[in-house]
Write an enzyme that holds these catalytic residues in place. Structure first.
Site, PDB file in Angstrom:
ATOM      1  N   GLY A  94       0.847  -1.181  -0.030  1.00  0.00           N
ATOM      2  CA  GLY A  94      -0.040   0.098  -0.001  1.00  0.00           C
ATOM      3  C   GLY A  94       0.812   1.179   0.001  1.00  0.00           C
ATOM      4  O   GLY A  94       2.119   1.132   0.286  1.00  0.00           O
ATOM      5  N   GLN A  99       2.811   9.992   1.804  1.00  0.00           N
ATOM      6  CA  GLN A  99       4.275   9.312   1.989  1.00  0.00           C
ATOM      7  C   GLN A  99       5.074   9.796   0.861  1.00  0.00           C
ATOM      8  O   GLN A  99       6.307   9.659   0.892  1.00  0.00           O
ATOM      9  CB  GLN A  99       4.051   7.879   1.971  1.00  0.00           C
ATOM     10  CG  GLN A  99       3.359   7.269   3.066  1.00  0.00           C
ATOM     11  CD  GLN A  99       3.287   5.956   3.225  1.00  0.00           C
ATOM     12  OE1 GLN A  99       2.330   5.268   2.525  1.00  0.00           O
ATOM     13  NE2 GLN A  99       4.196   5.184   3.816  1.00  0.00           N
ATOM     14  N   CYS A 140       5.515  -0.249   7.505  1.00  0.00           N
ATOM     15  CA  CYS A 140       5.234   0.965   7.070  1.00  0.00           C
ATOM     16  C   CYS A 140       6.700   1.375   6.170  1.00  0.00           C
ATOM     17  O   CYS A 140       7.885   1.306   6.539  1.00  0.00           O
ATOM     18  CB  CYS A 140       5.015   2.037   7.898  1.00  0.00           C
ATOM     19  SG  CYS A 140       4.660   3.523   7.209  1.00  0.00           S
ATOM     20  N   LEU A 141       6.474   1.870   4.842  1.00  0.00           N
ATOM     21  CA  LEU A 141       7.489   2.066   3.999  1.00  0.00           C
ATOM     22  C   LEU A 141       8.125   3.356   4.507  1.00  0.00           C
ATOM     23  O   LEU A 141       9.247   3.871   3.984  1.00  0.00           O
ATOM     24  CB  LEU A 141       7.017   2.193   2.661  1.00  0.00           C
ATOM     25  CG  LEU A 141       6.484   1.027   1.928  1.00  0.00           C
ATOM     26  CD1 LEU A 141       5.979   1.341   0.630  1.00  0.00           C
ATOM     27  CD2 LEU A 141       7.363  -0.213   1.888  1.00  0.00           C
ATOM     28  N   HIS A 182      -4.553   1.645   7.787  1.00  0.00           N
ATOM     29  CA  HIS A 182      -3.178   2.157   7.787  1.00  0.00           C
ATOM     30  C   HIS A 182      -2.935   3.352   6.947  1.00  0.00           C
ATOM     31  O   HIS A 182      -2.554   4.463   7.325  1.00  0.00           O
ATOM     32  CB  HIS A 182      -2.232   1.166   7.701  1.00  0.00           C
ATOM     33  CG  HIS A 182      -0.689   1.441   7.701  1.00  0.00           C
ATOM     34  ND1 HIS A 182       0.239   0.854   8.534  1.00  0.00           N
ATOM     35  CD2 HIS A 182      -0.050   2.000   7.001  1.00  0.00           C
ATOM     36  CE1 HIS A 182       1.324   1.268   8.358  1.00  0.00           C
ATOM     37  NE2 HIS A 182       1.389   2.154   7.170  1.00  0.00           N
ATOM     38  N   GLU A 183      -3.469   3.142   5.713  1.00  0.00           N
ATOM     39  CA  GLU A 183      -3.174   4.027   4.391  1.00  0.00           C
ATOM     40  C   GLU A 183      -4.006   5.381   4.860  1.00  0.00           C
ATOM     41  O   GLU A 183      -3.630   6.533   4.587  1.00  0.00           O
ATOM     42  CB  GLU A 183      -3.712   3.576   3.050  1.00  0.00           C
ATOM     43  CG  GLU A 183      -2.695   2.460   2.688  1.00  0.00           C
ATOM     44  CD  GLU A 183      -1.149   2.524   2.952  1.00  0.00           C
ATOM     45  OE1 GLU A 183      -0.570   3.699   3.252  1.00  0.00           O
ATOM     46  OE2 GLU A 183      -0.484   1.558   3.284  1.00  0.00           O
ATOM     47  N   HIS A 186      -2.713   7.725   7.512  1.00  0.00           N
ATOM     48  CA  HIS A 186      -1.459   8.261   6.725  1.00  0.00           C
ATOM     49  C   HIS A 186      -2.204   9.708   6.177  1.00  0.00           C
ATOM     50  O   HIS A 186      -1.440  10.777   6.305  1.00  0.00           O
ATOM     51  CB  HIS A 186      -0.843   7.716   5.520  1.00  0.00           C
ATOM     52  CG  HIS A 186       0.180   6.813   5.887  1.00  0.00           C
ATOM     53  ND1 HIS A 186       1.245   7.250   6.691  1.00  0.00           N
ATOM     54  CD2 HIS A 186       0.597   5.516   5.678  1.00  0.00           C
ATOM     55  CE1 HIS A 186       2.184   6.321   6.815  1.00  0.00           C
ATOM     56  NE2 HIS A 186       1.722   5.039   6.271  1.00  0.00           N
TER      57      HIS A 186
HETATM   58  O1  K1U Z   1       1.800   2.486   4.002  1.00  0.00           O
HETATM   59  C1  K1U Z   1       2.868   1.774   3.894  1.00  0.00           C
HETATM   60  O2  K1U Z   1       3.737   2.221   4.225  1.00  0.00           O
HETATM   61  C2  K1U Z   1       2.850   0.452   3.113  1.00  0.00           C
HETATM   62  C3  K1U Z   1       2.698  -0.625   4.083  1.00  0.00           C
HETATM   63  C4  K1U Z   1       1.275  -1.136   4.390  1.00  0.00           C
HETATM   64  C5  K1U Z   1       1.022  -2.211   5.395  1.00  0.00           C
HETATM   65  C6  K1U Z   1       1.447  -3.457   5.254  1.00  0.00           C
HETATM   66  C7  K1U Z   1       1.221  -4.209   6.174  1.00  0.00           C
HETATM   67  C8  K1U Z   1       0.316  -3.921   7.304  1.00  0.00           C
HETATM   68  C9  K1U Z   1      -0.241  -2.541   7.360  1.00  0.00           C
HETATM   69  C10 K1U Z   1       0.167  -1.860   6.289  1.00  0.00           C
HETATM   70  C11 K1U Z   1       3.581  -1.641   3.535  1.00  0.00           C
HETATM   71  O3  K1U Z   1       3.456  -2.186   2.367  1.00  0.00           O
HETATM   72  S1  K1U Z   1       4.962  -2.378   4.672  1.00  0.00           S
HETATM   73  C12 K1U Z   1       5.747  -3.550   3.612  1.00  0.00           C
HETATM   74  C13 K1U Z   1       4.888  -5.000   3.515  1.00  0.00           C
HETATM   75  O4  K1U Z   1       4.014  -5.225   4.655  1.00  0.00           O
HETATM   76  C14 K1U Z   1       5.204  -5.777   2.625  1.00  0.00           C
HETATM   77  C15 K1U Z   1       6.073  -5.782   1.663  1.00  0.00           C
HETATM   78  C16 K1U Z   1       6.410  -6.810   0.570  1.00  0.00           C
HETATM   79  C17 K1U Z   1       5.521  -7.704   0.483  1.00  0.00           C
HETATM   80  C18 K1U Z   1       4.469  -7.938   1.550  1.00  0.00           C
HETATM   81  C19 K1U Z   1       4.348  -7.000   2.314  1.00  0.00           C
HETATM   82 ZN    ZN Z   2       2.479   3.194   6.189  1.00  0.00          ZN
END
Ligand code: K1U
Ligand code: ZN
Length: 215
Positions: A94, A99, A140-141, A182-183, A186
């Site tokens: 996501g 972000q 979270c990225l 979560h998004e 943000h």
């Molecule tokens: O909002 C963001 O920073 C993105 C975030 C979304 C999220 C993931 C898990 C739980 C809540 C919100 C991410 O994508 S973090 C990276 C991640 O979870 C992932 C990366 C590669 C493959 C699978 C998952």
């Molecule tokens: Zn995030």
């Protein structure tokens, strides 16, 4: 097999909204399985797609409140395409416009293993949340390397505009429900670590600042 961004956004560069579980008039809380979206094409050229810079916590810009999108036009479609490319490259499931330092209500999500379920949520609203809550580990990225448990509604129904400017509703559960909540945080300037204890937040801030200085 995973889809490339070029496949996810179709050959003419459109944002493809693949068949998704969407609300079809059932009572809130019941998951609908009928697909109403078809892949569609728009005139965005992929060659102009760009990887966007993701802000890192504790950047103050992550706390800005996003404004509603006034018109879903090519500028917004290009933002969606760039955000999708950035999300897949990270990699993540996501990304909220906040972000990437764009303070408008735009989210992209694809929780599939194959990059086949890219969805754009423009001006999203949660119109129903289950009373049942669930703890899920989140990442979270904008806070790389940090994962922790957050409790949220187990299921939500979201209303949003798609990239054509059409209103749709989507019933979400599992990772999709976690991710949309979560998004949407943000977009309100909230980062998931703010659900954690003050001690954890202090430790995470100091870790992130050290990481930024080392780079
Ligand atoms: O909002 C963001 O920073 C993105 C975030 C979304 C999220 C993931 C898990 C739980 C809540 C919100 C991410 O994508 S973090 C990276 C991640 O979870 C992932 C990366 C590669 C493959 C699978 C998952
Ligand atoms: Zn995030």
């Amino acid at each position: 097999m995973r889809m490339s961004v070029e496949q996810a956004l179709n050959q003419r560069g459109s944002v493809a909204i693949y068949p998704a579980r969407v609300a079809t008039g059932e009572q809130p809380g019941r998951m609908a399985n009928r697909a109403i979206f078809q892949p569609r094409r728009r005139s965005i050229n992929f060659r102009t797609m760009a990887l966007l810079n993701i802000l890192n916590y504790p950047d103050k810009r992550l706390h800005k409140v996003a404004k509603p999108v006034e018109k879903v036009d090519d500028r917004i479609r290009k933002l969606v395409a760039d955000m999708a490319e950035t999300m897949y490259a990270a990699p993540g499931v996501g990304l909220a416009a906040t972000q990437v330092d764009v303070h408008e209500r735009v989210i992209v999500i694809d929780v599939s293993d194959t990059h086949e379920e890219l969805r754009a949520f423009i001006n999203p609203e949660i119109i129903w949340s289950s009373d049942e809550r669930k703890i899920h580990e989140e990442g979270c990225l904008s806070v790389p390397g940090i994962y922790d448990n957050v409790e949220r509604a187990e299921k939500v129904r979201v209303r949003a505009l798609n990239e054509k400017g059409e209103t749709y509703e989507l019933d979400c559960d599992g990772l999709l429900a976690v991710c949309i909540q979560h998004e949407m945080d943000h977009l309100m300037g909230k980062v998931f670590v703010e659900y954690l204890s003050p001690l954890k937040q202090t430790r995470i801030k100091s870790k992130m600042k050290k990481l930024a200085h080392a780079m």
